[in-house]
Structure formats: C-alpha cells, structure tokens
Design an enzyme around this catalytic site. Sequence first.
Site, PDB file in Angstrom:
ATOM      1  N   ASP A 186      37.060  -7.402 -27.915  1.00  0.00           N
ATOM      2  CA  ASP A 186      37.840  -6.115 -28.046  1.00  0.00           C
ATOM      3  C   ASP A 186      38.214  -5.369 -26.723  1.00  0.00           C
ATOM      4  OD1 ASP A 186      40.136  -5.111 -30.473  1.00  0.00           O
ATOM      5  OD2 ASP A 186      39.313  -2.992 -29.916  1.00  0.00           O
TER       6      ASP A 186
HETATM    7  C1  TTP Z   1      44.566  -2.525 -20.975  1.00  0.00           C
HETATM    8  C2  TTP Z   1      45.768  -3.362 -20.973  1.00  0.00           C
HETATM    9  C3  TTP Z   1      45.003  -4.045 -21.787  1.00  0.00           C
HETATM   10  N1  TTP Z   1      45.817  -5.662 -22.143  1.00  0.00           N
HETATM   11  C4  TTP Z   1      45.850  -6.189 -23.947  1.00  0.00           C
HETATM   12  C5  TTP Z   1      44.319  -7.409 -23.831  1.00  0.00           C
HETATM   13  C6  TTP Z   1      44.369  -7.167 -24.939  1.00  0.00           C
HETATM   14  O1  TTP Z   1      45.451  -8.848 -25.330  1.00  0.00           O
HETATM   15  C7  TTP Z   1      45.306  -6.631 -25.673  1.00  0.00           C
HETATM   16  C8  TTP Z   1      44.105  -5.673 -26.987  1.00  0.00           C
HETATM   17  O2  TTP Z   1      44.414  -6.112 -27.660  1.00  0.00           O
HETATM   18  P1  TTP Z   1      43.447  -6.399 -28.608  1.00  0.00           P
HETATM   19  O3  TTP Z   1      43.529  -6.669 -30.467  1.00  0.00           O
HETATM   20  O4  TTP Z   1      41.474  -5.947 -27.922  1.00  0.00           O
HETATM   21  O5  TTP Z   1      43.391  -8.513 -28.406  1.00  0.00           O
HETATM   22  P2  TTP Z   1      44.589  -8.738 -28.935  1.00  0.00           P
HETATM   23  O6  TTP Z   1      44.859  -8.929 -30.105  1.00  0.00           O
HETATM   24  O7  TTP Z   1      45.574  -9.093 -27.884  1.00  0.00           O
HETATM   25  O8  TTP Z   1      43.727 -10.382 -29.312  1.00  0.00           O
HETATM   26  P3  TTP Z   1      42.128 -10.843 -30.011  1.00  0.00           P
HETATM   27  O9  TTP Z   1      43.342 -12.021 -31.229  1.00  0.00           O
HETATM   28  O10 TTP Z   1      41.673 -11.216 -28.996  1.00  0.00           O
HETATM   29  O11 TTP Z   1      42.033  -9.841 -30.988  1.00  0.00           O
HETATM   30  O12 TTP Z   1      45.755  -5.661 -24.659  1.00  0.00           O
HETATM   31  C9  TTP Z   1      46.397  -6.150 -21.068  1.00  0.00           C
HETATM   32  O13 TTP Z   1      46.521  -7.424 -21.432  1.00  0.00           O
HETATM   33  N2  TTP Z   1      46.169  -5.610 -20.395  1.00  0.00           N
HETATM   34  C10 TTP Z   1      45.852  -4.308 -20.160  1.00  0.00           C
HETATM   35  O14 TTP Z   1      45.695  -3.490 -18.631  1.00  0.00           O
END
Ligand code: TTP
Length: 185
Positions: free
Chosen positions: A70
Amino acid sequence: MLYLASQSPRRRELLGQIGEDHRILEVNVEEIRAPGEPADAYVSRVALDKARAGFARVMDEPGARVLGADTEVVLGGEVFGKPRDAADAVAMLGRLAGREHRVLSTVWLVEAGGERQAVSVSTVRFAPLSGRAIASYVATGECFGKAGAYAIQGAAAAFVEHLSGSYSGVMGLPLFETFQLLHGQ
Ligand SMILES: Cc1cn([C@H]2C[C@H](O)[C@@H](COP(=O)(O)OP(=O)(O)OP(=O)(O)O)O2)c(=O)[nH]c1=O
C-alpha cells in the site's frame, strides 16, 4: 510460487523489473482509515489486509508466498489516497504544491511460515504550481488511481523538485525493500 496481491499495473511492472517471476491475485480490500489511526499504521494494515486476502486464496499450495502493498501520500497529519474526482485531485495538488510531503509504501510478505513487512518512507518536494498547471495536469487524467493525485513516473515528474528515498517506493512498490523481504535474512 510468488504471488502479488494487487490490481496495480505499476506494481506488476515493478516486481517484474527485478526479475521476480510472479502471478497476480486480484484482491479487493477496503481502504478506510480509522479515526485517529496514525498514517504508518494505516498503510501497514491495508498492505497486510491485501497480502492476507491473497494468501487465503492460495494457502493450500505448498510454498505459496504472497506480497501485498500500500502507498499513501502524507502531508502533516493528512493522508491522501486516490482522488475521488477531479475537484478532489485539484485540492490535493493545491496542498502539495510548493511543499514537502512524505510517501509511505509498505509491503507485506505472507507465507505459511509467517508474515513480515518492509517499509519505505520517501520525502518529495513539489515546486510551486499555478492553478492553471494543476488544472491542465488533472485534465490529462493521470492523477486518477494514484495516491496524492500524481504519478512521479508520468508528467508529474515535472513537479518534483527533490526526492529523497525510493523512486520505486513512490511509484507503489519499493524494490530494494521488497528484494530484501524476499531474499534477505
Ligand atoms: C505517489 C504515486 C502513487 N502511485 C500509485 C501507486 C499505487 O497504485 C497507487 C496508490 O494506491 P494503492 O491503494 O496503494 O494501490 P492500488 O489500489 O493502485 O493497487 P492494489 O490493488 O495493489 O491495492 O498510487 C503512482 O503510480 N505514482 C506515484 O507517484
């Protein structure tokens, strides 16, 4: 077999980048911060929920290992997850502009032998941004599905004056820490 419990295309790509052969488990975990829950505790809890939800699906398989992660953007006491809509994205970017914030990325590895976590904390400083710059960035749609409403790997790279920590951690999966979790002592 190694599994990644994630719907995030970035995480899949990042894990592949360090040559870790894996399969995807699509899990759906609620991301709701409890009142007063500290940001680091929240990020860790959500990542563990994802890894456990994934492990529950493959636990009968001998040697199954499941990663869950996360990522959240933290400014003072506020935790910025993914923006609900364009107005929310504009508000988040307005708060981040011209300031330093932290990006917390936690990874959990769950396997029959136990559960272990790795934590990455990065500091990112954004340049001051005009309302116009924010509006045109949000209009590209890149902000959606990203914590803090920006993607360092995308056009928002132009906003990042300074980064201290883990680039891959900001993107969603800290690769050094993940490798240590998988292969370290
Ligand atoms: C700050 C930042 C975040 N992000 C993304 C990464 C994560 O995918 C998202 C944060 O949300 P998360 O809830 O961490 O992940 P998610 O819902 O996308 O995927 P999962 O199924 O694993 O829960 O933000 C970027 O791609 N680039 C960035 O610079």
